[in-house]
Design a protein around this motif. Sequence first.
Motif, mmCIF file in Angstrom:
data_model
loop_
_atom_site.group_PDB
_atom_site.id
_atom_site.type_symbol
_atom_site.label_atom_id
_atom_site.label_comp_id
_atom_site.label_asym_id
_atom_site.label_seq_id
_atom_site.Cartn_x
_atom_site.Cartn_y
_atom_site.Cartn_z
ATOM 1 N N ALA A 1 4.780 1.843 -4.176
ATOM 2 C CA ALA A 1 4.719 0.498 -4.760
ATOM 3 C C ALA A 1 4.987 0.540 -6.254
ATOM 4 N N ILE A 2 4.422 1.519 -6.937
ATOM 5 C CA ILE A 2 4.621 1.649 -8.383
ATOM 6 C C ILE A 2 6.065 1.980 -8.713
ATOM 7 N N GLN B 1 8.360 -0.979 -8.150
ATOM 8 C CA GLN B 1 8.259 -1.987 -9.200
ATOM 9 C C GLN B 1 9.041 -1.562 -10.438
ATOM 10 N N VAL C 1 1.280 -3.209 -11.453
ATOM 11 C CA VAL C 1 1.087 -3.244 -9.999
ATOM 12 C C VAL C 1 -0.392 -3.046 -9.701
ATOM 13 N N THR D 1 -2.669 -1.731 -7.535
ATOM 14 C CA THR D 1 -2.713 -0.824 -6.385
ATOM 15 C C THR D 1 -4.056 -0.893 -5.650
ATOM 16 N N VAL E 1 -0.764 -6.311 -1.745
ATOM 17 C CA VAL E 1 0.294 -6.108 -2.738
ATOM 18 C C VAL E 1 1.053 -4.818 -2.437
ATOM 19 N N ALA F 1 5.058 -4.406 -1.191
ATOM 20 C CA ALA F 1 6.010 -3.620 -1.980
ATOM 21 C C ALA F 1 6.661 -2.543 -1.122
#
Length: 338
Positions: free
Chosen positions: A73-74, A77, A161, A163, A168, A172
């Motif tokens: 996810a990070i 982004q 983000v 986490t 979320v 992602a």
Amino acid sequence: MTQEYVVVEDQHAARDRPRLSAPRRALRTRIALVAAAALVVLGAGMVLAWPDDRTDPLPEIGPPTATAAKTTAIVYQEWNDRRALVECLDERGFSYETRIVDHQGSLGTVAQYLGVEPATGTPSAPVPMLRQPDLYLGRGGGVVEEALRGEATCTLPRTPVDTTDDTVVDQAVAAARVDELFLATVAEQVWVQQHPAEVTHEVSLLRHDRSAGMGADESTRWDRALALVADVASEGTVWVPVVNASQETFAQSVGLTVSGGAVAVRVGEEDAALDRGTYMSRAQAIQCGPVTISAAVKGPWGDGEDLADVMDALGTACNALIRDGIVEAESLADVYWD
């Protein structure tokens, strides 16, 4: 203004001067390091064995899949943020490619989690600087800076983000799985990380005057000389050739050192040496009569320490060429280090 869209390296940067009379004491250094490591381990063992009444709780470690999902996810982004910057630059005529920079060390985890196999669609040009050398290695950075001064500027977003929010993270990851351009970029960047010698080789073929490159005709003219020089390098340090090339004006091998760094070693005409007209980060050469022996690295796939180790090992390479009759003994007066 934020300038994270291009890195331009100065090919005229100061170069380390090699030492003929003081070879590196690699074995002695390794022994010292091993002894120091043993003391550290022993000390750590004593600390662990000493009674400790503290009852600090152990840190909680989440499931590997959960950690990988958050990492993905990070990274995704960052990809979206950098894609926004690249789109802004593209509107102004600068077609840079989106790349993961801040979290490139996490790309292996992301690739494994998403089931992405390391690969590149362009093995002869697996990085943007090879696909667009005029933009990445020319005046692209300076031109962009001039063009974007004023009210209209391109900046890199920094979107946080959360986490801790599973929703979320899941959203992602789901978006990343179907983003074909993102997946292709991850696959290529991981491939590049795994093939430093191949990438260094391709970069070494770029020249400012465009006089040499992949289109040059192959030749065996320098093969014997390169084989002798490569043997000398491999005997003097850990340097394992991975990829070779032979052309009319030179032959070269790019190998890996003990640290995993890539170093190119080239034998040929003086004008074709790696320290003349190439885009390498650092380069040095030995002139041996009519033969020039050069070595170079390109960051981040090799550094100055890697180059210094190989250059030290090449200290007797000219003698090897003389013994084999490739260089006449009378030309010993023409041997010097650049």
